[in-house]
Design an enzyme around this catalytic site. Structure first.
Site, short mmCIF file in Angstrom:
data_model
loop_
_atom_site.label_atom_id
_atom_site.label_comp_id
_atom_site.label_asym_id
_atom_site.label_seq_id
_atom_site.Cartn_x
_atom_site.Cartn_y
_atom_site.Cartn_z
N GLU A 1 -8.03 4.06 5.25
CA GLU A 1 -7.28 5.19 4.76
C GLU A 1 -6.89 4.85 3.29
OE1 GLU A 1 -6.56 8.56 3.09
OE2 GLU A 1 -7.11 8.79 5.13
N ASP B 1 -11.95 0.32 0.72
CA ASP B 1 -13.22 0.94 0.74
C ASP B 1 -14.00 0.60 1.81
OD1 ASP B 1 -15.61 2.16 0.30
OD2 ASP B 1 -16.08 1.27 -1.71
N ASP C 1 -13.81 14.24 3.06
CA ASP C 1 -13.87 15.05 1.80
C ASP C 1 -15.14 15.58 1.59
OD1 ASP C 1 -13.96 15.89 -0.91
OD2 ASP C 1 -12.51 14.34 -1.42
N LYS D 1 -19.31 19.83 -4.88
CA LYS D 1 -20.07 20.31 -6.20
C LYS D 1 -21.23 19.36 -6.01
CE LYS D 1 -16.16 21.51 -8.97
NZ LYS D 1 -15.59 21.40 -10.39
#
EC number: 2.1.1.33
Length: 251
Positions: free
Chosen positions: A94, A121, A143, A147
């Site tokens: 996290e 990461d 997430d 877009k």
């Protein structure tokens, strides 16, 4: 469409990484800051050092297998899994400070010894882990990066699917949960074109209903209240071909 996650769940990011954007979170309370400074270093591990041959050795004795949860948010699911499976070691990844502070408080309060944490990461962690070292990888309400120009930031990519295939042992699991239809379709497309994974669903209820024993996260409950239904996608690591096993050093 804006990112549907709560601001306090998408909290302050740790240093730069590939699959996460920066977000400003709430200021940490004094004890939370102490946990980040004192407890987190004891539960973390250094990717600069060689990975152990078996990830079970990152934990105290008695650990039979290791699972990874990528982006655990507030930690509700990870804590419940660790409590329900005391002989399983859990690595929680996290990047956001507030989420890390929340789970550290729960680990301290419940005196859990089968959780290790990584604030970097997840792609780097997967590259560091030895082959066939994980029993399961969970990606719960990631997430969605809605877009189109941001789709390359989504965690599920051909490269990450290949990385998970490398670290999961034969018949290992990948579990994906999201209430964002586009990201579910994206994930399904990426996994179905991989020879290393098999989708386990045989009927609609297999992906429409939560996994057995699944603990709903705070974001998951919020999505349900707002009328968004999640999909629960379950994949298994297919058996490796003989030449693939040889490359991994199994033959």
């Amino acid at each position: 469409m804006p990112d549907p996650r709560d601001d306090d769940e998408a909290a302050t990011a740790m240093p730069e990484r590939a699959f996460f954007g920066r977000r400003k979170g709430h200021k940490l309370r004094s004890h939370q800051a102490d946990l980040i400074a004192e407890l987190l270093p004891r539960l973390s591990f250094d990717l600069g050092a060689p990975a152990p041959a078996r990830l079970e050795t990152l934990f105290a004795s008695g650990i039979a297998e290791v699972r990874l949860e990528i982006g655990f948010g507030g930690g509700e699911h990870l804590i419940a899994e660790a409590l329900a499976h005391p002989t399983t070691g859990f690595i929680g990844c996290e990047p956001y400070v507030n989420g890390m502070a929340k789970i550290l408080a729960q680990i301290e309060a419940r005196e859990l010894g089968n959780i290790r944490l990584f604030a970097g990461d997840a792609a780097e962690l997967l590259a560091w882990a030895p082959p066939a070292s994980l029993a399961r990888v969970d990606l719960i309400h990631p997430d969605p990066w809605p877009k189109r120009r941001h789709w390359k930031r989504r965690f599920v990519q051909d490269t990450s699917v290949a990385a998970m295939a490398r670290v999961l042992h034969e018949d290992g699991e990948f579990r994906f949960v999201s209430d964002i239809d586009d990201y579910c379709a994206w994930t399904l497309a990426h996994l179905l074109r991989s020879k290393e994974f098999c989708w386990t669903a045989e009927r609609a209820c297999d992906w429409q209903l939560p996994f057995a024993g699944y603990t709903m996260t705070r974001y998951g409950r919020k999505a349900e209240r707002e009328g968004r239904r999640a999909a629960y996608l379950h994949f298994r690591r297919a058996a490796a071909a003989p030449n693939d096993r040889a490359k991994a050093g199994e033959l």
